[in-house]
Design a protein around this motif. Structure first.
Motif, mmCIF file in Angstrom:
data_model
loop_
_atom_site.group_PDB
_atom_site.id
_atom_site.type_symbol
_atom_site.label_atom_id
_atom_site.label_comp_id
_atom_site.label_asym_id
_atom_site.label_seq_id
_atom_site.Cartn_x
_atom_site.Cartn_y
_atom_site.Cartn_z
ATOM 1 N N UNK A 92 41.847 119.467 102.512
ATOM 2 C CA UNK A 92 41.899 119.276 104.029
ATOM 3 C C UNK A 92 40.370 118.488 104.308
ATOM 4 N N UNK A 93 39.277 118.882 103.461
ATOM 5 C CA UNK A 93 37.968 118.385 103.902
ATOM 6 C C UNK A 93 37.366 118.072 102.359
ATOM 7 N N UNK A 94 36.573 116.807 102.173
ATOM 8 C CA UNK A 94 36.133 116.579 100.779
ATOM 9 C C UNK A 94 34.705 116.501 100.852
ATOM 10 N N UNK A 95 33.909 116.898 99.809
ATOM 11 C CA UNK A 95 32.632 116.790 99.843
ATOM 12 C C UNK A 95 31.972 115.553 98.598
ATOM 13 N N UNK A 96 31.536 114.373 99.001
ATOM 14 C CA UNK A 96 31.489 113.486 98.193
ATOM 15 C C UNK A 96 30.126 113.910 97.556
ATOM 16 N N UNK A 97 29.893 114.332 96.234
ATOM 17 C CA UNK A 97 28.644 114.815 95.537
ATOM 18 C C UNK A 97 27.784 113.503 94.735
ATOM 19 N N UNK A 123 31.975 114.997 103.646
ATOM 20 C CA UNK A 123 30.330 115.050 103.979
ATOM 21 C C UNK A 123 29.790 114.413 102.550
ATOM 22 N N UNK A 124 28.960 113.673 102.817
ATOM 23 C CA UNK A 124 28.144 113.061 101.426
ATOM 24 C C UNK A 124 26.984 113.840 101.344
ATOM 25 N N UNK A 160 31.393 123.521 108.148
ATOM 26 C CA UNK A 160 32.098 124.490 109.014
ATOM 27 C C UNK A 160 32.380 123.930 110.197
ATOM 28 N N UNK A 161 31.608 122.649 110.648
ATOM 29 C CA UNK A 161 31.762 121.897 111.704
ATOM 30 C C UNK A 161 32.517 120.828 111.775
ATOM 31 N N UNK A 162 33.161 120.471 110.492
ATOM 32 C CA UNK A 162 33.866 119.363 110.276
ATOM 33 C C UNK A 162 35.298 119.540 111.087
#
Ligand SMILES: Nc1nc2c(ncn2[C@@H]2O[C@H](COP(=O)(O)OP(=O)(O)OP(=O)(O)O)[C@@H](O)[C@H]2O)c(=O)[nH]1
Ligand code: SF4
Ligand SMILES: [Mg+2]
Length: 399
Positions: A92-97, A123-124, A160-162
């Motif tokens: 549902x949400x991704x983090x690009x690390x 979010x990156x 949490x704010x996405x």
């Protein structure tokens, strides 16, 4: 699943993606506060996605997913990349690390493009801020260190704010009932029922009815016939297990709305329309046509022999055709459905909405009708129209 925990299929899935050694596992451990993922300087340490349920306020219950590096090579590597792609489908949400020591690489750009193509908000983050030299990280970017804890809270707050879209806007049942209404739930307790508990869709439905101020009345199919005599007012709705749909329909007065857990769950997961469109294919099959029966998990006995025995038998009896039926189960769903005339999926109670909708779309893109167990069983029993009585628009599409 523990008794107190939110079902994993209902949690917001937040997945961490990136190159090997970028620091994904270290970051996931720091975010969850648990050393669940193995961390090492060896490239390709994480070989399978790792799932960790946690609370992330104000978002609520989430599922954090660590993935294998997206740049893994060779035969084994490409298997890992395939697993990571599967996670991409349900995120549902991704983090690009991104490795803060290296800065953005062309692999990261490929990954970012993929995430964007799936329409996943992301979010990156730049890792290893304790050792990363300046110049590689853009101003204003989120910098994190699993060593010192720098930026971890900032990342959690940002996540949490996405704003993310729930793939399906539908609840299970609360929008179909009025407060104070009695709703009868028919729950067979046979040898297929798990010992000492109810299955997930039943638990979730009861909970929603309670939240909605309704009066859920649970009975086995064997006691169902006596229920109407015991209730002062007619119930607002009867919801039954699909396997006893026929006998429950026969005993339910025609003016009482009737449906099944399966139909409600298909709507909740966002594919009831497709399932109703797809099911009529059962009436148009020919000898030799191929049908794929697909189950969402392997470790649950709760679906027992429905997909392997009962459904194939029903289909052959109903169609009178010599159809070719195959079964898949678990996390994978074939991307190539060519040669198939129909897909019949389980209720998918262990799969999140995004994953179910993905499977439905894979089929639709290839013009293969897609339906589910409950809809198919109701259709073959001639009671689908009745079972759609809470949804008059859809019921109207069934002859
Ligand atoms: N100094 C420092 N080292 C870190 C940090 N995060 C990760 N590392 C190191 O970087 C290496 C790789 O970390 P992992 O967390 O295993 O990286 P990964 O992205 O999960 O790697 P794969 O599972 O192989 O894809 C390990 O040696 C970690 O100790 C950090 O914040 N600071
Ligand atoms: S995911 Fe599918 S096969 Fe597994 S328990 Fe749920 S409905 Fe049954
Ligand atoms: Mg790792």
């Amino acid at each position: 699943m523990g008794l107190n925990s939110t079902p994993s299929s209902e949690r917001v899935h937040i997945a961490f993606f990136g190159k090997r050694n970028a620091g994904k596992s270290s970051l996931v451990n720091a975010v969850t506060g648990q050393s669940l993922s193995v961390v090492s300087p060896v490239m390709g340490t994480t070989t399978d996605p790792v799932y960790k349920a946690m609370e992330l306020l104000p978002l609520g219950p989430v599922m954090i997913i660590d993935t294998p590096g997206f740049d893994d090579e060779g035969e084994l590597g490409s298997l890992r990349v395939a697993k990571t792609r599967e996670v991409l489908r349900k995120a549902d949400i991704a983090v690009l690390v991104i490795d803060g020591n290296e800065g953005v690489t062309k692999e990261d750009l490929v990954l970012e493009k993929l995430i964007r193509e799936q329409g996943i908000p992301f979010k990156t983050v730049y890792t290893k801020s304790d050792v990363a030299e300046g110049g590689k990280v853009p101003d204003g970017a989120i910098k994190v260190s699993a060593e010192t804890g720098e930026g971890i809270n900032e990342l959690k707050e940002a996540l949490a704010a996405v704003k993310y879209d729930t793939p399906s806007p539908y609840p299970i049942v609360c929008d179909l009932v009025r407060p104070g209404e009695t709703v009868v739930l028919v729950i067979p307790i046979d040898k297929a029922a798990p010992k000492g508990r109810l299955i997930l869709p039943q638990q979730q439905t009861i909970r929603e009815l309670l939240d909605a101020g309704c009066v859920p009345v649970c009975v086995r199919d064997t006691e169902f016939g006596s229920v109407f005599g015991k209730l002062a007012d007619a119930p607002g709705m009867v919801i039954t297990d699909s396997q006893v749909f026929r006998s429950v329909a026969d005993q339910t007065p025609g003016n009482v709305r009737l449906t099944s857990f399966s139909i409600l769950m298909a709507r909740h997961k966002g594919f009831l329309d497709a399932a109703v469109r797809g099911v009529t294919k059962l009436g148009e099959l020919h000898d030799g046509d191929r049908i794929l029966i697909s189950e969402g998990c392997t470790h649950h006995r709760q679906c027992n022999d429905i997909g392997s025995v009962k459904l194939p038998r029903m289909i052959k009896e109903f169609t009178g055709r010599d159809v070719d039926i195959s079964l898949t189960s678990g996390g994978t769903f074939p991307n190539d459905l060519s040669g198939h005339s129909l897909v019949i999926h389980c209720g998918g109670c262990m799969l999140n909405e995004r994953e179910m909708i993905h499977r439905m779309k894979v089929a639709e893109r290839q013009n293969v009708p897609f339906t589910n167990y409950g809809t198919a069983i109701a259709y073959m029993n001639g009671i689908l129209k009745r079972g759609l009585s809470p949804f008059p628009d859809l019921a109207g599409t069934i002859k």
